[in-house]
Design a protein around this motif. Structure first.
Motif, PDB file in Angstrom:
ATOM      1  N   ALA A  20      -0.578  -8.420  -2.090  1.00 26.43           N
ATOM      2  CA  ALA A  20      -1.926  -8.960  -2.173  1.00 26.43           C
ATOM      3  C   ALA A  20      -1.758  -9.518  -1.062  1.00 26.43           C
ATOM      4  N   ALA A  21      -0.870 -10.350  -0.193  1.00 19.40           N
ATOM      5  CA  ALA A  21      -1.018 -11.149   0.470  1.00 19.40           C
ATOM      6  C   ALA A  21      -1.151 -10.085   1.832  1.00 19.40           C
ATOM      7  N   PHE A  22      -0.173  -9.501   1.999  1.00 16.96           N
ATOM      8  CA  PHE A  22      -0.217  -8.989   2.933  1.00 16.96           C
ATOM      9  C   PHE A  22      -1.323  -7.723   2.865  1.00 16.96           C
ATOM     10  N   GLY A  23      -2.017  -7.526   2.190  1.00 18.73           N
ATOM     11  CA  GLY A  23      -3.410  -7.002   2.325  1.00 18.73           C
ATOM     12  C   GLY A  23      -4.582  -7.864   2.815  1.00 18.73           C
ATOM     13  N   VAL A  24      -4.360  -9.575   2.670  1.00 16.48           N
ATOM     14  CA  VAL A  24      -5.750 -10.454   2.866  1.00 16.48           C
ATOM     15  C   VAL A  24      -4.941  -9.878   4.741  1.00 16.48           C
ATOM     16  N   ALA A  25      -3.962 -10.642   5.070  1.00 22.10           N
ATOM     17  CA  ALA A  25      -2.874 -10.421   6.093  1.00 22.10           C
ATOM     18  C   ALA A  25      -2.929  -9.684   7.032  1.00 22.10           C
ATOM     19  N   ASP A  26      -3.421  -8.153   6.719  1.00 21.97           N
ATOM     20  CA  ASP A  26      -3.769  -6.978   7.182  1.00 21.97           C
ATOM     21  C   ASP A  26      -5.297  -6.836   7.543  1.00 21.97           C
ATOM     22  N   ALA A  27      -6.198  -7.226   6.983  1.00 23.81           N
ATOM     23  CA  ALA A  27      -7.630  -7.805   6.953  1.00 23.81           C
ATOM     24  C   ALA A  27      -7.778  -8.514   8.889  1.00 23.81           C
ATOM     25  N   LEU A  28      -7.193  -9.251   8.176  1.00 22.89           N
ATOM     26  CA  LEU A  28      -7.018 -10.378   9.627  1.00 22.89           C
ATOM     27  C   LEU A  28      -7.245  -9.626  10.615  1.00 22.89           C
TER      28      LEU A  28
END
Length: 466
Positions: free
Chosen positions: A150-158
Motif C-alpha cells: 500500500a505504501a508502494f501505491g502512495v509512493a507511485d502516485a507521488l
C-alpha cells in the motif's frame, strides 16, 4: 482544437527587472530562447538529463516489479500476483486523485523526494519482515507485505504524477526517457529473476535468497534515485531553463527546485518580469484541460486497463498448458521497453489523435486471442501475443504522453501531466480488478463461489416464480 500558446520572450523586458535582483543575469542567460522553435540556445546537460530521467524511471517501478517477479515466493495460496496488485492500485489511484486536484499547490521537489524515500523504506521494511519471520509464510506476514505494498501505491502516485508533470513542461524526450526507464525496470527484474532462478535453484532456501537479493538491489537503487534527483538533476542547465520558464509563466510547483539550483524566484518577481500583465499568468483550469484532452486521457485509461487485465495475473495463473510465467513476463517487459524507443524515430511516431484512438480500440482483440491461445494454441502463439501486448502498451503510451502537453504553458503542462497519470492509474486499477474474471471457469475458489451463488438462486422460490 488547435493549441496556440506561445512563450513571450522576456529579453524585451530587461529594463523592468528589479535593480537589486542578484539573479538578473542568471535568469536572462537561462531564459534566452528562439521564438521560432522555443528551443533554448543553451542545451548543456541534455544527455545527462536524459540519463537521469531514465534512471529515475527505473526507480519509480523497480520495487513493484521486483515484488511481482518473486510472486512465487509469496505464498501461492493467496494469489499474490492478483491480491498485491489489488492492494497497490487503490492506494495509487486514490493518492493520485488527491494530488491531481491539488497539483498547483504541491511542491514538485518535495513530492518526488518523499516518493522515492517511501519506496526506499518500504522495500527495506520488506527485507526486515522476512528476516524477522525467518522467511516463514503466514497470514500475519502476508498482511504486513500488503501494508508495505500500500505504501508502494502512495509512493507511485507521488512520483509518477510528479515526474511526468514536471517533465511535461520540459522537452518530450525527457518524458520518453522516464517512461523507457519504467519499462527497463521490468526487463532488469525479469533478467535478474531468471538469473537467480538458475543460480539459487539447487541451493537450500534458494527461492528466499533470490527474493532477498531482489529487494536489496531495489533498496540500493531507490537510494541512488534520491541522490540523483535531489542533488544532480535540478542543477543541470537545461533543467534550470525549463523550470525558470515555467516559473515565469506562473508555476509555483518548481520554486523549491529553483531555490535548490541557486535561483531565487517567486510569483512577485514573475509579475515584475512580465510587466505586471496578469494575463501572462492566466492558465486553463483542470476541467478545461481535461475537456481539450479527453481523448488522450481515455487512450491511456484503455491502454493500461487492457494491459493489467492480462499482465501479470493471467500470465501466472491462466495460460493453460503454457506454464512458463517467468519467460512470458520477461517477453512482455522486453517488448514494452523496445517499443518505448520507437517514437524517437519521427517517421514512426504516431501523432494523429484519431489514429491513436483506433489502435487503442483494436487492441481489445487481444482478449479473445489470449483466451483461445491458452486453450488451443502452442507456445509460439502465446509468446507472440505477449510480445505484441508489450509492444503496443509501450508504444501507444509514449506517443500519447509525448504529444498531449505540446503547445501549453508550463503550469498547464504540469497539470495536464498529472491528469493523464490519473487516468493511466485509473486504467491500471480497473484492469487489476478485471484480471480476476479470468479465474471464472478454471475451478478456482472464485469460480466455486460463483457456482454456489447461481445454484442458490436457481433453487429459490423467486426463480421458480419467474
Amino acid at each position: 482544437m488547435v493549441k496556440s500558446y506561445r512563450f513571450t520572450r522576456i529579453v524585451a523586458h530587461q529594463p523592468r527587472f528589479h535593480q537589486n535582483s542578484a539573479n538578473k543575469s542568471e535568469l536572462l542567460k537561462i531564459m534566452a530562447v528562439d521564438d521560432s522553435s522555443q528551443t533554448p540556445t543553451r542545451l548543456e546537460g541534455k544527455f545527462g538529463a536524459n540519463m537521469i530521467c531514465w534512471i529515475l524511471g527505473i526507480g519509480s517501478l523497480i520495487c513493484w516489479n521486483s515484488l511481482t517477479s518473486i510472486d512465487d515466493y509469496y505464498y501461492d495460496d493467496y494469489h499474490p500476483s492478483r491480491v498485491l496488485t489489488c492492494v497497490y492500485q487503490p492506494f495509487a489511484f486514490g493518492s493520485m486523485a488527491f494530488l491531481a486536484y491539488n497539483e498547483s499547490k504541491v511542491d514538485t521537489r518535495k513530492r518526488n523526494i518523499v516518493g522515492y524515500i517511501m519506496f526506499f523504506f518500504a522495500t527495506f521494511a520488506l527485507i526486515l519482515l522476512d528476516l524477522a519471520t525467518y522467511g516463514k509464510g503466514s497470514i500475519g506476514s502476508y498482511i504486513g507485505i500488503c501494508l508495505f505494498v500500500a505504501a508502494f501505491g502512495v509512493a507511485d502516485a507521488l512520483i509518477q504524477g510528479g515526474m511526468i508533470g514536471d517533465l511535461a513542461l520540459m522537452c518530450p524526450e525527457f518524458i520518453q526517457s522516464f517512461l523507457a526507464g519504467m519499462a527497463a525496470s521490468g526487463v532488469i527484474t525479469s533478467g535478474l529473476r531468471l538469473l537467480t532462478e538458475a543460480i539459487f535453484n539447487n541451493y537450500e532456501n534458494g527461492l528466499r535468497k533470490g527474493a532477498l537479493l531482489f529487494l536489496s538491489i531495489s533498496t540500493l537503487f531507490e537510494f541512488l534515485c534520491i541522490f540523483l534527483y535531489a542533488f544532480i538533476f535540478t542543477k543541470l542547465p537545461i533543467v534550470k531553463h525549463y523550470r525558470t520558464k515555467a516559473a515565469l509563466e506562473g508555476s509555483q510547483t518548481v520554486s523549491s527546485d529553483l531555490n535548490a539550483a541557486g535561483i531565487q524566484t517567486d510569483l512577485t518577481l514573475t509579475q515584475k518580469l512580465l510587466d505586471g500583465d496578469p494575463e501572462h499568468l492566466d492558465r486553463l483550469s483542470n476541467k478545461e484541460l481535461l475537456f481539450q484532452n479527453f481523448d488522450y486521457a481515455l487512450d491511456l485509461f484503455l491502454i493500461f486497463g487492457l494491459t493489467l487485465s492480462i499482465f501479470p495475473g493471467f500470465l501466472y495463473e491462466n495460460t493453460g498448458k503454457h506454464q512458463y510465467p517467468l519467460v512470458l513476463v520477461a517477453t512482455f517487459n522486453f517488448g514494452d521497453l523496445v517499443s518505448r524507443y520507437i517514437p524517437l524515430i519521427n517517421c514512426l511516431k504516431l501523432e494523429s489523435r484519431k489514429g491513436l484512438m483506433i489502435l487503442v480500440f483494436l487492441r481489445f482483440l487481444l482478449v479473445p486471442a489470449f483466451y483461445f491461445t491458452a486453450k488451443y494454441g502452442d507456445q509460439g502463439w502465446m509468446i507472440m501475443l505477449v510480445s505484441f501486448l508489450g509492444l503496443s502498451n509501450g508504444y501507444l503510451g509514449v506517443c500519447v504522453l509525448m504529444a498531449a502537453p505540446k503547445g501549453y504553458k508550463g503550469p498547464e503542462q504540469n497539470a495536464l501531466g498529472n491528469l493523464l497519470v490519473l487516468f493511466l492509474l485509473g486504467g491500471i486499477f480497473l484492469g487489476a480488478g478485471l484480471d480476476w474474471l479470468w479465474l471464472i471457469g478454471n475451478g478456482s475458489v472464485l469460480d466455486q463461489s460463483a457456482k454456489e451463488i447461481v445454484e442458490y438462486f436457481a433453487k429459490s422460490s423467486y426463480i421458480h416464480v419467474l
